[in-house]
Design an enzyme around this catalytic site. Sequence first.
Site, PDB file in Angstrom:
ATOM      1  N   LYS A  38       0.855  -1.200   0.000  1.00 54.97           N
ATOM      2  CA  LYS A  38       0.000   0.000   0.000  1.00 54.97           C
ATOM      3  C   LYS A  38       0.888   1.246   0.000  1.00 54.97           C
ATOM      4  CE  LYS A  38      -4.034   1.875   2.434  1.00 54.97           C
ATOM      5  NZ  LYS A  38      -5.083   1.640   3.442  1.00 54.97           N
ATOM      6  N   SER A 121     -10.052   1.373   1.993  1.00 56.97           N
ATOM      7  CA  SER A 121      -9.190   2.176   1.154  1.00 56.97           C
ATOM      8  C   SER A 121      -8.140   1.348   0.394  1.00 56.97           C
ATOM      9  CB  SER A 121      -8.481   3.220   2.018  1.00 56.97           C
ATOM     10  OG  SER A 121      -7.582   2.627   2.920  1.00 56.97           O
ATOM     11  N   SER A 146     -10.411  -0.872   5.960  1.00 56.12           N
ATOM     12  CA  SER A 146      -9.698  -0.725   4.685  1.00 56.12           C
ATOM     13  C   SER A 146      -9.060  -2.014   4.167  1.00 56.12           C
ATOM     14  CB  SER A 146      -8.615   0.342   4.811  1.00 56.12           C
ATOM     15  OG  SER A 146      -9.206   1.594   4.938  1.00 56.12           O
TER      16      SER A 146
END
Lengths: 450, 92
Positions: A38, A121, A146
């Site tokens: 990420k 996310s 997320s």
Amino acid sequence: MKEVIQEIENINNSFNYLVETIPIDENYDGDFITISIKDAILIKNSQARSSSKILNNYFPVNDSKVIKNTKDYFKNKNIKPIFIGKTIHDEFGFGGYNVNVGIDKKIPKNPYDDKRSCGGSSGGCAGFTAKTKFRHISIAESTGGSISTPASFCGVYGLTPTYGLISRDGLISYANSLDKIGIMAKDILDIAVGLEMIDGYDLNDCTNVKHENKNYVDLLNDDTKYKNNTIKIGLINLDENNQINNNVKDKIDQLKNNLDKSNIKVEIETVDISFINKYSLPVYYILSLSEASTNLSKLCGLRYGVQNIPTNLNYNDYFIKIRSENFSKETKRRIILGTFARMASYRDAYMNKAMRVRKLIIDKYLEIFNNFDFLIGPSTPTIAPLIDEIKNISPYEEMLADTYCCCPNLAGLPHISIPSGKDNNMPTGMMIISNHFTEDKLLWLSNKIK
Amino acid sequence: MKIDDNLLNQICKNARLKLTESENNEFKIQLNEIMDMFNLICEVDTNKINPIYHPIDLNYELREDIANENKVEIKKNTIHIQDGFFIGPKIK
């Protein structure tokens, strides 16, 4: 490795999962596992923007602890980790659908239907994991859902560990008391491998709890400590009759059969978590945004990140200009709400109050875990929505995407989203929650659902 | 509790943000919709409850404060350097 490199390019051209790629040695011909990260997690010399324009051109000078641990983990193994790149997510993690992309990148598309959201996310982590044909582990992060939401929308496994198990050193923070680095993968074995590889006590993160690393892979198939006990499972959020819930029920039946075959007794009953469900969302948002608004105050265009304004402006004017021009609307809204909740006149009524209600929520969970080993329910209330529909919903309605996932996140409980089936040809997810620091047990049960 | 123009201006001042007129109008409605959700917690009795800062008990272990960052590398991330120091805008 040429095939891997070609695949990365092809997937990214069509689905927009990576914001940065990392050069790969195309002549390497040994065993490998590809790893994506990420964008909020730092890798030395690889641009890290947390999907925000305000961090343009920020090149970290150190690896985050999870990257250091990953490199160490594979040192004595006959398999090489190939870091392929940084994945897209909502700016600073602010979103449940990964449509809030703050940099000049396109919105990632769902691997099953390119008109739908990947979930957020950590949408890029989930999308790439689902799409690649190679063995792949994605290092993701969850603050309020997320990992579970995108894992559910994209049909992959997503583990959010206990708060404090994995070091946050080198993670661009959203909310310090909620952020957890976790793993996405295509199967439970690679979830266990991923957890082993990022685990490791770290003095640089004072919220990282001192612990011995566990052999999660070996423990996956170890039934010994469960043989003489009855596994108690509580069902949550299954009151509506729809396909998502039916898929969970089918998986529960499958689980019961597999536990029977292993001669392990199981008891299942419905658990009322209405208090947790009712108050987790406001408490989560008040606290996460309070923390986020202080974390983001350091982003001011001086020591790193965007620096496109001359410093001859007045002190406040400089910071106001650089922040107002480079944060997205969603980020500004969240900073405003968090700043409000911390202001002297409102702090007691909102931030401090929310910290007290959080205590009550955690106590409710711990009370449940006195009687149950696991809680199981759907990961999300809906399948992945259409991107065009998301554009028309209000910020409040977008927050509702976290309705189920924010509860265990708020309590810092480990949970995993596992693929449970399909609804209208789109993947659905089932969430299993267990008590703090019982990841081995959580992965063991997940492994019984195949 | 509602967020009106005055309060929104005060918050933005504290947060070092300046909204455009359209952001201002748009945000006011959106923020108040979210405030309705925030206000839900007012109904919970928390009189005898202490606030918590983390979801688990933490035993903070301290470490030696030893600088280990590469000062040269760190400064490559900014153009705002003079005589080896970061420079910022003037207070006045």
